[in-house]
Write an enzyme that holds these catalytic residues in place. Structure first.
Site, PDB file in Angstrom:
ATOM      1  N   GLU A  79     -12.650 -25.723  15.669  1.00 37.29           N
ATOM      2  CA  GLU A  79     -13.234 -26.889  16.334  1.00 37.29           C
ATOM      3  C   GLU A  79     -14.662 -27.065  15.824  1.00 37.29           C
ATOM      4  OE1 GLU A  79     -13.891 -26.238  20.637  1.00 37.29           O
ATOM      5  OE2 GLU A  79     -12.850 -24.342  20.352  1.00 37.29           O
ATOM      6  N   CYS A 111     -10.122 -23.979  21.651  1.00 37.98           N
ATOM      7  CA  CYS A 111      -9.999 -22.549  21.323  1.00 37.98           C
ATOM      8  C   CYS A 111      -8.546 -22.096  21.188  1.00 37.98           C
ATOM      9  CB  CYS A 111     -10.698 -21.710  22.389  1.00 37.98           C
ATOM     10  SG  CYS A 111     -12.417 -22.162  22.624  1.00 37.98           S
ATOM     11  N   HIS A 233      -8.155 -14.900  25.876  1.00 34.36           N
ATOM     12  CA  HIS A 233      -9.233 -15.639  25.225  1.00 34.36           C
ATOM     13  C   HIS A 233     -10.512 -15.323  26.008  1.00 34.36           C
ATOM     14  CE1 HIS A 233     -11.803 -18.731  23.764  1.00 34.36           C
ATOM     15  NE2 HIS A 233     -11.745 -19.458  24.859  1.00 34.36           N
TER      16      HIS A 233
HETATM   17  N1  COA Z   1     -26.833  -9.922  38.373  1.00 39.16           N
HETATM   18  C1  COA Z   1     -25.492  -9.907  38.257  1.00 39.16           C
HETATM   19  N2  COA Z   1     -24.727 -11.053  38.256  1.00 39.16           N
HETATM   20  C2  COA Z   1     -25.377 -12.234  38.364  1.00 39.16           C
HETATM   21  C3  COA Z   1     -26.770 -12.300  38.509  1.00 39.16           C
HETATM   22  C4  COA Z   1     -27.527 -11.081  38.511  1.00 39.16           C
HETATM   23  N3  COA Z   1     -28.837 -11.059  38.619  1.00 39.16           N
HETATM   24  N4  COA Z   1     -27.123 -13.607  38.598  1.00 39.16           N
HETATM   25  C5  COA Z   1     -25.976 -14.328  38.541  1.00 39.16           C
HETATM   26  N5  COA Z   1     -24.928 -13.503  38.413  1.00 39.16           N
HETATM   27  C6  COA Z   1     -23.509 -13.866  38.267  1.00 39.16           C
HETATM   28  C7  COA Z   1     -23.062 -14.961  39.209  1.00 39.16           C
HETATM   29  O1  COA Z   1     -22.767 -14.437  40.504  1.00 39.16           O
HETATM   30  C8  COA Z   1     -21.846 -15.492  38.491  1.00 39.16           C
HETATM   31  O2  COA Z   1     -20.764 -14.630  38.702  1.00 39.16           O
HETATM   32  P1  COA Z   1     -19.300 -15.239  39.022  1.00 39.16           P
HETATM   33  O3  COA Z   1     -18.981 -16.191  37.911  1.00 39.16           O
HETATM   34  O4  COA Z   1     -18.411 -14.044  39.043  1.00 39.16           O
HETATM   35  O5  COA Z   1     -19.420 -15.950  40.314  1.00 39.16           O
HETATM   36  C9  COA Z   1     -22.226 -15.343  37.015  1.00 39.16           C
HETATM   37  O6  COA Z   1     -23.340 -14.419  36.984  1.00 39.16           O
HETATM   38  C10 COA Z   1     -22.675 -16.634  36.366  1.00 39.16           C
HETATM   39  O7  COA Z   1     -23.688 -17.190  37.169  1.00 39.16           O
HETATM   40  P2  COA Z   1     -23.726 -18.759  37.420  1.00 39.16           P
HETATM   41  O8  COA Z   1     -24.910 -19.081  38.235  1.00 39.16           O
HETATM   42  O9  COA Z   1     -22.382 -19.209  37.895  1.00 39.16           O
HETATM   43  O10 COA Z   1     -23.969 -19.215  35.898  1.00 39.16           O
HETATM   44  P3  COA Z   1     -24.269 -20.588  35.262  1.00 39.16           P
HETATM   45  O11 COA Z   1     -24.311 -21.721  36.220  1.00 39.16           O
HETATM   46  O12 COA Z   1     -25.463 -20.344  34.429  1.00 39.16           O
HETATM   47  O13 COA Z   1     -22.989 -20.856  34.316  1.00 39.16           O
HETATM   48  C11 COA Z   1     -21.125 -20.521  32.842  1.00 39.16           C
HETATM   49  C12 COA Z   1     -22.174 -19.851  33.733  1.00 39.16           C
HETATM   50  C13 COA Z   1     -20.204 -19.447  32.279  1.00 39.16           C
HETATM   51  C14 COA Z   1     -20.306 -21.505  33.663  1.00 39.16           C
HETATM   52  C15 COA Z   1     -21.869 -21.247  31.674  1.00 39.16           C
HETATM   53  O14 COA Z   1     -22.503 -20.285  30.899  1.00 39.16           O
HETATM   54  C16 COA Z   1     -20.939 -22.071  30.808  1.00 39.16           C
HETATM   55  O15 COA Z   1     -20.655 -23.221  31.117  1.00 39.16           O
HETATM   56  N6  COA Z   1     -20.489 -21.504  29.668  1.00 39.16           N
HETATM   57  C17 COA Z   1     -19.502 -22.111  28.828  1.00 39.16           C
HETATM   58  C18 COA Z   1     -18.137 -21.846  29.426  1.00 39.16           C
HETATM   59  C19 COA Z   1     -17.048 -22.044  28.432  1.00 39.16           C
HETATM   60  O16 COA Z   1     -17.164 -21.505  27.376  1.00 39.16           O
HETATM   61  N7  COA Z   1     -16.004 -22.815  28.770  1.00 39.16           N
HETATM   62  C20 COA Z   1     -15.021 -23.245  27.835  1.00 39.16           C
HETATM   63  C21 COA Z   1     -14.129 -22.229  27.312  1.00 39.16           C
HETATM   64  S1  COA Z   1     -12.886 -21.632  28.355  1.00 39.16           S
END
Ligand code: COA
Length: 386
Positions: A79, A111, A233
């Protein structure tokens, strides 16, 4: 006839960043990245690397004069394509020095597409058992500096040969694919970075996994006890845990403990590289094979997911001597160079991207086997490093 994956290799970029440093630079608690997302290091892409050079580098590790003679088809899943018309597979075939009489095509469905490649390869080999199909998954995961997705970037490629009497993984007959028109992650033609609704994407991923696995179980009668590992994945390694947790709930028995342990083994390499998009599931397979309790005769389940969305659950049986059909990924990862966050940001902004300008890149600091040396008259220029 037995058909399956005969060999598997991986390549990534020569540079990486430490995500504790990225967390500090973004004013985030490092444990969010290390534990919450499940990533430690991230591959960084110099302008001299793209989907073509990475795919060719992974495939080059498998090449012998005999294999080159037998490859009938090259399927490149990506992609991160570099042209809307000309296939990445053409450039890669040329860099590898394969015969003129080779069928080449590029496959796309986020993916998921490398798995489509494996399934299509299986059909091609069934039609011509002497042939070998080269399937490559190659990508650069870009979300943008300072975005929530930044911590889940990464880059690299896997290459697999699919053949009769495979020496690595014999594919089972049943596989279950599912698709639906969903906007969880996409990249319009004018955009260099992906657009993503990350939380929604996570939920869709889990639903596709549970539905394809349930149907697979109905069709085969297989239970969790039949699998040594379920491989996923891994857009970020926590995603695999979320999917397995959704299946196992709070089960704590022999099967659930074995599958959780296998998942940890399968996550090790992705933690060091980041998202490979099309190659990610297969880096997880490599990681399980080199870091888990993998043994010939084990049945492995593989869940492939591509946003947009498409999922497929399939399985295969490990073959005797499978460990000799893989490249040494730990050595590759150990040979990379760490760079600073400011160097990463500078490289991130130096990609050719959508630019129409002529440019020549400095290749002197890039030890990779193939380079994108620049662009001339709207044509990408590639060269082998020899
Ligand atoms: N210590 C430990 N864990 C922590 C933390 C800390 N200090 N602070 C946050 N976390 C955890 C949260 O509880 C959360 O856990 P959970 O998902 O099990 O609930 C995780 O870290 C992520 O935190 P969150 O606030 O939800 O992150 P975010 O809003 O920054 O977004 C993603 C995370 C993954 C959604 C973002 O990085 C993203 O969109 N990535 C791309 C996703 C992707 O690739 N999708 C397509 C392919 S399938």
């Amino acid at each position: 006839m037995k058909i399956g994956i005969d060999q598997l290799s991986f390549a990534t970029t020569p540079y990486y960043i430490d995500l504790v440093e990225l967390a500090k630079a973004r004013d985030v608690d490092p444990n969010k990245y290390l534990i919450g997302i499940g990533q430690e290091k991230q591959a960084v892409v110099p302008p001299t690397q793209d989907a073509v050079t990475l795919g060719a580098a992974a495939a080059q590790k498998l090449m012998t004069p005999e294999l080159k003679e037998r490859i009938s088809t090259v399927l490149v899943a990506t992609e991160s394509g570099v042209d809307n018309s000309k296939a990445t597979a053409i450039y890669i075939k040329h860099l590898l020095g394969l015969s003129m009489f080779t069928r080449v095509v590029e496959l796309k469905e986020a993916c998921y597409a490398a798995t489509a490649g494996v399934m299509m390869a299986k059909g091609l080999v069934a039609a011509d058992p002497q042939s070998v199909v080269l399937v490559i998954g190659t990508d650069i995961a870009r979300y943008g500096l300072g975005t929530p997705g930044e911590v889940t970037q990464g880059a690299g490629a896997v290459a697999m040969t699919v053949a009769a009497n495979p020496r690595l993984l014999e594919l089972d007959q049943v596989s279950v694919a599912a698709s639906d028109d969903i906007m969880d992650f996409w990249r319009p033609l004018y955009a260099e970075n992906a657009m993503v609704d990350g939380k929604y994407s996570t939920q869709v991923y889990i639903n596709f996994f549970l539905e394809t696995f349930e149907r697979y179980q109905q069709m085969t009668g297989r239970q969790l006890a039949d699998f040594a590992a379920l491989l996923f994945h891994l857009p970020f390694t926590k995603m695999g845990k979320k999917a397995l947790d959704a299946l196992l709930g709070d089960r704590d028995d022999l099967d659930s403990r074995r599958l959780r342990e296998a998942l940890t083994a399968s996550q090790q390499y992705s933690r060091q590289v980041g998202n490979l998009y099309t190659g990610s599931l297969y880096l997880g397979l490599l990681s399980y094979l080199q870091n888990g309790h993998a043994k010939a005769g084990q049945r492995l389940g593989l869940f492939s997911y591509g946003s947009g969305a498409e999922g497929e659950f399939y399985s295969g049986v490990l073959q005797p001597g499978f460990e000799k059909q893989l490249n040494d990924v730990s050595a590759d990862l150990g040979g990379r160079q760490q760079i600073s966050i400011s160097e990463y940001e500078q490289l991130f902004n130096s990609q050719l991207g959508l630019s129409a300008e002529d440019v020549t890149f400095d290749t002197s600091k890039d030890p990779s086997p193939f380079w994108l040396t620049g662009q001339k008259n709207h044509q990408r220029q590639y060269k082998a490093n020899n």
